[in-house]
Design a protein around this motif. Structure first.
Motif, PDB file in Angstrom:
ATOM      1  N   LEU A 353       0.828  -1.210   0.000  1.00 24.15           N
ATOM      2  CA  LEU A 353       0.000   0.000   0.000  1.00 24.15           C
ATOM      3  C   LEU A 353       0.861   1.258   0.000  1.00 24.15           C
ATOM      4  O   LEU A 353       0.560   2.225  -0.713  1.00 24.15           O
ATOM      5  N   LYS A 354       1.932   1.263   0.777  1.00 24.57           N
ATOM      6  CA  LYS A 354       2.818   2.431   0.793  1.00 24.57           C
ATOM      7  C   LYS A 354       3.505   2.626  -0.552  1.00 24.57           C
ATOM      8  O   LYS A 354       3.633   3.754  -1.044  1.00 24.57           O
ATOM      9  N   CYS A 355       3.972   1.539  -1.148  1.00 23.07           N
ATOM     10  CA  CYS A 355       4.619   1.645  -2.462  1.00 23.07           C
ATOM     11  C   CYS A 355       3.635   2.113  -3.531  1.00 23.07           C
ATOM     12  O   CYS A 355       3.998   2.887  -4.427  1.00 23.07           O
ATOM     13  N   LYS A 356       2.401   1.662  -3.437  1.00 20.37           N
ATOM     14  CA  LYS A 356       1.397   2.106  -4.386  1.00 20.37           C
ATOM     15  C   LYS A 356       1.100   3.589  -4.202  1.00 20.37           C
ATOM     16  O   LYS A 356       0.900   4.325  -5.184  1.00 20.37           O
ATOM     17  N   LYS A 357       1.105   4.055  -2.970  1.00 17.61           N
ATOM     18  CA  LYS A 357       0.850   5.468  -2.702  1.00 17.61           C
ATOM     19  C   LYS A 357       2.009   6.337  -3.154  1.00 17.61           C
ATOM     20  O   LYS A 357       1.799   7.453  -3.654  1.00 17.61           O
ATOM     21  N   GLU A 358       3.256   5.870  -2.993  1.00 19.97           N
ATOM     22  CA  GLU A 358       4.440   6.648  -3.351  1.00 19.97           C
ATOM     23  C   GLU A 358       4.957   6.326  -4.745  1.00 19.97           C
ATOM     24  O   GLU A 358       6.001   6.853  -5.151  1.00 19.97           O
ATOM     25  N   PHE A 359       4.276   5.437  -5.483  1.00 23.88           N
ATOM     26  CA  PHE A 359       4.673   5.038  -6.832  1.00 23.88           C
ATOM     27  C   PHE A 359       6.108   4.497  -6.854  1.00 23.88           C
ATOM     28  O   PHE A 359       6.933   4.876  -7.679  1.00 23.88           O
ATOM     29  N   SER A 360       6.437   3.650  -5.904  1.00 20.45           N
ATOM     30  CA  SER A 360       7.758   3.021  -5.828  1.00 20.45           C
ATOM     31  C   SER A 360       7.636   1.521  -6.043  1.00 20.45           C
ATOM     32  O   SER A 360       6.526   0.968  -6.087  1.00 20.45           O
ATOM     33  N   ASP A 361       8.786   0.870  -6.165  1.00 21.81           N
ATOM     34  CA  ASP A 361       8.817  -0.560  -6.465  1.00 21.81           C
ATOM     35  C   ASP A 361       8.607  -1.370  -5.177  1.00 21.81           C
ATOM     36  O   ASP A 361       9.403  -1.252  -4.242  1.00 21.81           O
ATOM     37  N   PRO A 362       7.569  -2.196  -5.091  1.00 21.88           N
ATOM     38  CA  PRO A 362       7.376  -2.998  -3.865  1.00 21.88           C
ATOM     39  C   PRO A 362       8.461  -4.057  -3.683  1.00 21.88           C
ATOM     40  O   PRO A 362       8.719  -4.489  -2.563  1.00 21.88           O
ATOM     41  N   ASN A 363       9.108  -4.490  -4.781  1.00 18.36           N
ATOM     42  CA  ASN A 363      10.178  -5.480  -4.641  1.00 18.36           C
ATOM     43  C   ASN A 363      11.356  -4.911  -3.858  1.00 18.36           C
ATOM     44  O   ASN A 363      11.991  -5.612  -3.061  1.00 18.36           O
ATOM     45  N   LEU A 364      11.668  -3.616  -4.089  1.00 15.67           N
ATOM     46  CA  LEU A 364      12.747  -2.984  -3.322  1.00 15.67           C
ATOM     47  C   LEU A 364      12.364  -2.861  -1.847  1.00 15.67           C
ATOM     48  O   LEU A 364      13.226  -3.005  -0.962  1.00 15.67           O
ATOM     49  N   ALA A 365      11.094  -2.602  -1.565  1.00 18.24           N
ATOM     50  CA  ALA A 365      10.647  -2.519  -0.167  1.00 18.24           C
ATOM     51  C   ALA A 365      10.796  -3.872   0.526  1.00 18.24           C
ATOM     52  O   ALA A 365      11.272  -3.950   1.672  1.00 18.24           O
ATOM     53  N   LEU A 366      10.416  -4.952  -0.148  1.00 19.22           N
ATOM     54  CA  LEU A 366      10.581  -6.284   0.437  1.00 19.22           C
ATOM     55  C   LEU A 366      12.050  -6.643   0.583  1.00 19.22           C
ATOM     56  O   LEU A 366      12.445  -7.303   1.555  1.00 19.22           O
ATOM     57  N   LEU A 367      12.884  -6.190  -0.378  1.00 12.47           N
ATOM     58  CA  LEU A 367      14.329  -6.432  -0.269  1.00 12.47           C
ATOM     59  C   LEU A 367      14.909  -5.718   0.941  1.00 12.47           C
ATOM     60  O   LEU A 367      15.717  -6.291   1.695  1.00 12.47           O
ATOM     61  N   ASP A 368      14.497  -4.463   1.168  1.00  9.87           N
ATOM     62  CA  ASP A 368      14.964  -3.728   2.351  1.00  9.87           C
ATOM     63  C   ASP A 368      14.488  -4.392   3.636  1.00  9.87           C
ATOM     64  O   ASP A 368      15.208  -4.417   4.640  1.00  9.87           O
ATOM     65  N   TYR A 369      13.268  -4.928   3.634  1.00  8.11           N
ATOM     66  CA  TYR A 369      12.749  -5.595   4.835  1.00  8.11           C
ATOM     67  C   TYR A 369      13.550  -6.865   5.150  1.00  8.11           C
ATOM     68  O   TYR A 369      13.792  -7.179   6.307  1.00  8.11           O
ATOM     69  N   ARG A 370      13.953  -7.590   4.097  1.00  9.88           N
ATOM     70  CA  ARG A 370      14.717  -8.821   4.321  1.00  9.88           C
ATOM     71  C   ARG A 370      16.157  -8.545   4.730  1.00  9.88           C
ATOM     72  O   ARG A 370      16.775  -9.362   5.413  1.00  9.88           O
ATOM     73  N   THR A 371      16.734  -7.404   4.307  1.00 12.52           N
ATOM     74  CA  THR A 371      18.149  -7.102   4.574  1.00 12.52           C
ATOM     75  C   THR A 371      18.352  -6.158   5.745  1.00 12.52           C
ATOM     76  O   THR A 371      19.494  -5.946   6.146  1.00 12.52           O
ATOM     77  N   CYS A 372      17.286  -5.576   6.292  1.00 14.83           N
ATOM     78  CA  CYS A 372      17.439  -4.647   7.419  1.00 14.83           C
ATOM     79  C   CYS A 372      17.716  -5.439   8.698  1.00 14.83           C
ATOM     80  O   CYS A 372      16.977  -6.372   9.031  1.00 14.83           O
ATOM     81  N   PRO A 373      18.790  -5.093   9.460  1.00 11.02           N
ATOM     82  CA  PRO A 373      19.106  -5.842  10.686  1.00 11.02           C
ATOM     83  C   PRO A 373      18.019  -5.666  11.749  1.00 11.02           C
ATOM     84  O   PRO A 373      17.443  -4.594  11.911  1.00 11.02           O
ATOM     85  N   LEU A 374      17.760  -6.751  12.474  1.00 10.02           N
ATOM     86  CA  LEU A 374      16.826  -6.712  13.595  1.00 10.02           C
ATOM     87  C   LEU A 374      17.542  -6.252  14.845  1.00 10.02           C
ATOM     88  O   LEU A 374      18.731  -5.925  14.830  1.00 10.02           O
TER      89      LEU A 374
END
Length: 467
Positions: A353-374
């Motif tokens: 939903l955020k990517c659709k609102k900002e017209f960005s790539d959702p694949n990059l958002a999922l990539l950042d979520y998988r690579t962001c340290p916990l």
């Protein structure tokens, strides 16, 4: 009387002197006189015009002042010249010698001193020349070294500037490409929005033209609504849509609750408010034990699917046994068992939903979520695959090598974090009150097909077992 020539200045040896200093016994020109008057040691000397000076005082005295006789001997004890009478008067019993011998010794001493002074002057001159040569060599070497260092520093600065320029150009190019991609995505999203906005109207218009009446059913999370439109009324006012009220909980809305009632044979009996009313009547008559009531059936879809597959499509139960796998759905009476999956779906849905609102790539958002340290220090991908995942951020080759984390430490940290969360979560809650006789409860047993049924506590045993 013979004419006396004008003397020259004893200091500069060039200009004719016009004054004479009695203490210095020097003739001075006007220029040297000004310097003579400025020095503290000579400014109080007696200076007179050179034409008034008695030339006889310039002639060295060669006669004894006491006896007015010519000097003949040199007294070695007194170190002075004496006449013949001085030998028998004031210098009696002194050692003396002739003037010629003393003069020869004095000339020899003066010559030796002159030679030494000449050697010293030559040595000083050689040292000055050597110093000049060494200083010149060092100055040239230092200048050459400084020039070389300045050239090297300038080359390094040029390389740094070129590198920074290349980086900025690459950033600008990447930014331009990203903006182009965003523009394309935004254009596609706008076109899809326009198409999505036009499709329902065209679809509705087509249905209404082909059919007598068009009916819409909206099944929401908690309630369901109905609406209809006749073909002959569409041309007058397309926005005037009639709603169908089949029984709602209040008069403020025409929507009905998502409740379904099935009979003991698992056949459909009622829906919405009618299902709730009929089930409450069965509860009051205590004949509801074999009936199936689903409040908000959208939250119990797995059970409905199970009922449909179990009683309406027997072939599906044969299919898993034939291919030796087990079909299991999440229990509707234990929603925590499916919490992780629901949480994951919620996170991914938020990203989309955020990517659709900002017209960005959702694949990059999922990539950042998988690579962001916990908070544990490792990313989800690193915990799963024991290595870091390459992302749009720059990194070195060594960062992407196999780096297996210590899973025992990770598990301990997870347990510690969960215990901390439970501690602060339980602060605002109190322990449950003990169940007493007559309290309403729900129970299940092996004869209930795994379903929970309402009941009341009839008695209580000392062992805290309920009956």
């Amino acid at each position: 009387m013979a004419q006396v020539s004008a003397p020259k200045c004893d200091i500069c040896k060039k200009v004719i002197a016009n004054v004479f200093c009695y203490e210095c016994r020097h003739f001075l020109c006007q220029s040297c006189k000004s310097f003579h008057e400025k020095f503290p040691a000579t400014k109080r000397h007696t200076v007179t015009d050179s034409s008034n000076v008695d030339r006889s005082i310039l002639i060295l005295a060669t006669v004894c002042e006491d006896h007015k006789l010519e000097f003949v001997y040199y007294c070695q004890d007194c170190e002075c010249l004496i006449c013949v009478q001085c030998v028998t008067s004031g210098h009696q019993h002194h050692s003396f010698t002739g003037i010629t011998e003393v003069a020869a010794v004095a000339r020899g001493d003066v010559m030796n001193r002159l030679v030494k002074i000449k050697d010293s002057v030559e040595t000083v001159s050689n040292l000055i020349k050597a110093f000049k040569r060494m200083k010149k060599y060092k100055l040239e070497a230092g200048t050459e070294k400084f020039t070389r260092e300045v050239h090297e520093v300038s080359q390094d600065l040029v390389k740094i500037i070129e590198k920074v320029t290349d980086i900025n150009l690459s950033y600008a190019t990447d930014f331009l490409d990203l903006e182009k991609q965003k523009g394309v995505i935004q254009f596609d999203a706008t076109r899809k929005c326009i198409q999505q906005a036009a499709d329902p109207y065209q679809f509705s218009e087509k249905i209404i033209k082909d059919k007598i009446v068009a009916v819409a059913i909206h099944i929401g999370t908690n309630e369901t609504g109905f609406a209809y439109k006749f073909n002959n009324e569409f041309g007058n006012d397309p926005s005037d849509i009639s709603s169908l009220d089949i029984g709602s909980r209040n008069s403020m809305t025409t929507k009905v609750p998502n409740s379904i009632l099935l009979d003991p044979a698992k056949r459909f009996v009622a829906f919405g408010k009618d299902a709730e009313d009929q089930f409450f009547d069965l509860v009051r008559e205590a004949s509801h034990h074999d009936w199936y009531f689903f409040d908000q059936f959208t939250k119990n879809i797995p059970v409905l699917i199970y009922l449909v597959l179990n009683f309406l499509d027997k072939n599906f139960l044969i299919f898993p046994k034939k291919w030796e796998f087990e079909y299991v759905t999440s229990s509707p009476h234990n929603p925590t068992s499916n919490g992780l999956a629901e949480k994951t779906v919620k996170i991914v849905k938020t990203f989309v939903l955020k990517c659709k609102k900002e017209f960005s790539d959702p694949n990059l958002a999922l990539l950042d979520y998988r690579t962001c340290p916990l908070s544990l220090g490792f990313s989800p991908y690193q915990l799963l695959m024991s290595r870091k995942l390459r992302s749009i951020l720059p990194g070195t080759f060594g960062q992407f090598l196999l780096q297996s984390p210590n899973y025992n430490v990770v598990q301990d940290e997870l347990f510690t974090k969960q215990a901390c969360l439970k501690k602060y979560y339980d602060v605002g809650f109190e322990p449950l009150k003990p169940i007493e006789t007559g309290d309403p409860v729900c129970f299940t047993c092996r004869h209930c097909d795994g379903l929970w049924k309402p009941a009341f506590v009839s008695s209580k045993y000392p062992e805290k077992d309920l009956m």
